[in-house]
Design a protein around this motif. Structure first.
Motif, PDB file in Angstrom:
ATOM      1  N   LYS A  74      64.511  27.920  12.065  1.00 58.76           N
ATOM      2  CA  LYS A  74      64.859  26.343  11.802  1.00 58.76           C
ATOM      3  C   LYS A  74      64.286  25.506  12.631  1.00 58.76           C
ATOM      4  O   LYS A  74      63.862  24.533  12.050  1.00 58.76           O
ATOM      5  N   ARG A  75      63.861  25.727  13.879  1.00 54.66           N
ATOM      6  CA  ARG A  75      62.839  25.153  14.564  1.00 54.66           C
ATOM      7  C   ARG A  75      61.481  24.828  13.938  1.00 54.66           C
ATOM      8  O   ARG A  75      60.854  23.974  13.992  1.00 54.66           O
ATOM      9  N   SER A  76      60.943  26.118  13.569  1.00 51.01           N
ATOM     10  CA  SER A  76      59.820  25.867  12.800  1.00 51.01           C
ATOM     11  C   SER A  76      59.466  24.992  11.456  1.00 51.01           C
ATOM     12  O   SER A  76      58.732  24.168  11.458  1.00 51.01           O
ATOM     13  N   THR A  77      60.866  24.992  10.746  1.00 43.72           N
ATOM     14  CA  THR A  77      60.903  23.958   9.844  1.00 43.72           C
ATOM     15  C   THR A  77      61.020  22.675  10.199  1.00 43.72           C
ATOM     16  O   THR A  77      60.511  21.731   9.632  1.00 43.72           O
ATOM     17  N   GLU A  78      61.667  22.568  11.286  1.00 41.50           N
ATOM     18  CA  GLU A  78      61.865  21.064  11.991  1.00 41.50           C
ATOM     19  C   GLU A  78      60.569  20.410  12.355  1.00 41.50           C
ATOM     20  O   GLU A  78      60.274  19.337  12.268  1.00 41.50           O
ATOM     21  N   ASN A  79      59.827  21.269  13.215  1.00 43.54           N
ATOM     22  CA  ASN A  79      58.387  21.047  13.610  1.00 43.54           C
ATOM     23  C   ASN A  79      57.430  21.016  12.371  1.00 43.54           C
ATOM     24  O   ASN A  79      56.124  20.355  12.646  1.00 43.54           O
ATOM     25  N   ASN A  80      57.834  21.483  11.246  1.00 47.88           N
ATOM     26  CA  ASN A  80      56.961  21.252   9.819  1.00 47.88           C
ATOM     27  C   ASN A  80      55.631  21.991  10.069  1.00 47.88           C
ATOM     28  O   ASN A  80      54.701  21.677   9.690  1.00 47.88           O
ATOM     29  N   ASN A  81      55.613  22.928  11.001  1.00 49.91           N
ATOM     30  CA  ASN A  81      54.291  23.489  11.297  1.00 49.91           C
ATOM     31  C   ASN A  81      54.115  24.700  10.578  1.00 49.91           C
ATOM     32  O   ASN A  81      52.976  25.688  10.740  1.00 49.91           O
ATOM     33  N   THR A  82      54.756  24.965   9.586  1.00 50.63           N
ATOM     34  CA  THR A  82      54.419  26.137   8.684  1.00 50.63           C
ATOM     35  C   THR A  82      54.095  25.735   7.229  1.00 50.63           C
ATOM     36  O   THR A  82      54.625  24.910   6.679  1.00 50.63           O
ATOM     37  N   THR A  83      52.970  26.405   6.796  1.00 49.51           N
ATOM     38  CA  THR A  83      52.436  25.857   5.449  1.00 49.51           C
ATOM     39  C   THR A  83      53.452  26.285   4.473  1.00 49.51           C
ATOM     40  O   THR A  83      53.477  25.574   3.411  1.00 49.51           O
TER      41      THR A  83
END
Ligand code: HEM
Ligand code: PLO
Length: 480
Positions: free
Chosen positions: A251-260
């Motif tokens: 959830k956090r990584s989608t929020e930070n949008n840092n996953t390609t």
């Protein structure tokens, strides 16, 4: 034909008011009634349910076409009042319609379950810890007849609790008692409504059942919320303790949008999604495995010679000086065959979960319209006379090869976990648990009916899972 069915579609039952009153005279459970209706309408037929067409599939050829060959086309799920209540409009995995969010959820959960396969918190260690505690409780029972259900449920719950929340319950824990209650309430009421329109005599459903379901869901949601707040409070990006941490991280990584690899489609990983998905795994993890164990014990009591043969195999392969472990699985074919037979004769989900056609398509020679619901009658597949000799007879031997030493699957008409895009996510976890719990119990105890008590009923109570009715057993310690 007096029916609104699709041109070129499967044979259709006549309009409902007539058939409805005819059917209501019968007391068959839905999966058995659907099996019998084949005689009149063929292996694949349809029923109108309000404005929906529902197609019933009773043969493995068509079942595999739906689940496997056209798996993605039929990967949709219907929305129903009860499952919407349970999952906040399909924000989970099992009752969610096909979407990018659903795919994303499956991937995270799959990854988190795999992660537990190794390392110090390995699933095997967790299960064995619970198997030991279960054995101790059985040992304390002496010769007092015991309802195994609460203890089996606690053992299974603690495994899935460790995986989901990194926590577990002691005997008599009030939170555990509350969970037992609400979960049974949900099993008794959820997903029945998809059948209500087909079976008018189930119309009693909405009032009493719906308010019970609402109550139970509210209690469950409070529990999930509590676990969520606790995890959020001491979450760290560096340690992943359990499934909830894995979901929080995603959830956090989608929020930070840092996953390609994540696209704009998946932005919908909200707090609701996260809660409903752990709720799914927790619920599925508990109710399915516990049910299989209860069926297994019931059949072993009915068939002492099967129980004895498993024990002889255990004595030969494992002996009495150590406990069974996962690496023994390959050397205990008769136990494995027994587990397969239990999953055949009493499938946990006799109608799977309904599927929905996402586009116009076909099943065999029948036309199927977009939006049609498809129910795979696994009961029919597992009790097909052409595929299984005496399907109602419990015989683990059917899963052994001619020498009786190797395992086989004698018919393609066997799908206890479903197959294809929507295949069960917990298959390997469930198999590990069933194997370890049964082998630990049978190494230490012989199970039998208490004197003066009837043998357990093998009929089963239909619901979102097919559960055995309550029964008591004696667990007699074996000479070691
Ligand atoms: C779905 C069987 C244990 C999680 C299913 C389905 C079946 C099934 C038949 C529906 C497939 C379909 O609709 O086509 C079983 C059996 C089990 C078991 C027989 C025990 C022996 C578990 C466990 C978990 C689990 C332990 C959790 C860790 C799920 C989930 C789905 C599912 C999340 C929904 C998949 C989706 O819709 O994408 N299971 N299951 N199951 N199962 Fe299991
Ligand atoms: C069981 C009762 C719980 O309180 C909520 C829950 C969540 C997921 C459901 C599960 C229940 C029943 C068995 C289901 C599972 C998802 C997949 C599994 C339907 C309702 C099967 C066998 O398909």
């Amino acid at each position: 034909r007096n029916c609104l069915a699709t041109r070129g579609g499967p044979p259709c039952l006549p309009a409902l008011p007539i058939i409805g009153s005819l059917l209501s005279l019968r007391s068959d459970q839905p999966h058995i009634l659907f099996q019998k209706l084949q005689q009149k309408y063929g292996q694949t037929y349809s029923v109108m349910m309000g404005s929906h067409t529902v197609i019933l599939v009773n043969h493995h050829h068509h079942a595999k076409e739906v689940l496997l060959k056209k798996g993605k086309i039929f990967a949709g799920r219907p929305r129903t009042v009860t499952t919407d209540l349970l999952t906040r409009d399909g924000k989970d995995i099992a009752f969610a319609d096909y979407s990018a969010t659903w795919r994303f959820h499956r991937k995270i959960v799959h990854g988190a379950l795999c992660m537990f396969g190794e390392g110090s918190a390995s699933i095997e260690k967790i299960i064995c810890r619970e198997a030991l505690s279960l054995s101790e409780t059985l040992g304390e029972s002496g010769s007092v007849p015991l309802d195994l259900s609460p203890e089996l449920t606690r053992a299974v719950t603690n495994v899935v609790c460790s995986l989901c929340f990194n926590s577990s319950y002691r005997r008599g824990d009030p939170e555990f008692e509350a969970m037992l209650q609400y979960s049974q309430g949900i099993v008794d009421t959820v997903a029945k409504d998809s059948l209500v329109d087909i079976f008018p005599w189930l119309q009693i459903f909405p009032n009493a059942d719906l308010s019970l379901l609402k109550q139970c869901v509210a209690i469950r949601d409070k529990l999930l919320q509590k676990k969520y707040e606790e995890h959020k409070a001491d979450y760290s990006d560096h340690v992943q303790r359990d499934l909830l941490d894995a979901l929080l991280r995603a959830k956090r990584s989608t929020e930070n949008n840092n996953t390609t690899e994540i696209t704009t489609e998946t932005v919908g990983l909200t707090e609701d999604h996260l809660l409903m998905t752990v709720g799914d795994i927790f619920g599925a993890g508990v109710e399915t495995t516990t049910t299989v164990l209860k069926w297994a014990v019931a059949y072993l009591i009915h068939h002492p010679q099967v129980q004895k043969r498993i024990q002889e195999e255990l004595d030969r392969v494992v002996g009495g000086d150590r406990s069974p472990q996962l690496s023994d699985r390959g050397s205990l074919p008769y136990l494995e065959a027994t587990i397969r037979e239990v999953l055949r004769i009493r499938p946990v989900a006799p109608l799977l979960i309904p599927h929905v056609a996402q586009t116009d398509t076909s099943i065999g020679e029948f036309t199927v319209r977009k939006g049609a619901r498809v129910i795979i009658n696994l009961w029919s597949l597992h009790h097909d006379q052409k595929e299984w000799k005496n399907p109602e007879i419990f015989d683990p031997g059917r899963f052994l090869d001619e020498e009786g030493t190797g395992l086989c699957i004698p018919s393609p008409s066997y799908l206890p976990f479903g197959t294809g895009v929507r295949v069960c996510l917990g298959e390997s976890l469930a198999k590990m648990e069933i194997f370890l719990f049964l082998s630990w119990i049978l190494q230490r105890f012989t199970l039998s009916v208490p004197t003066g008590q009837p043998l357990p009923s093998l009929e089963g109570k239909f619901g979102v899972v097919l559960q055995p009715v309550k029964y008591k057993v004696n667990a007699t310690p074996r000479a070691r």
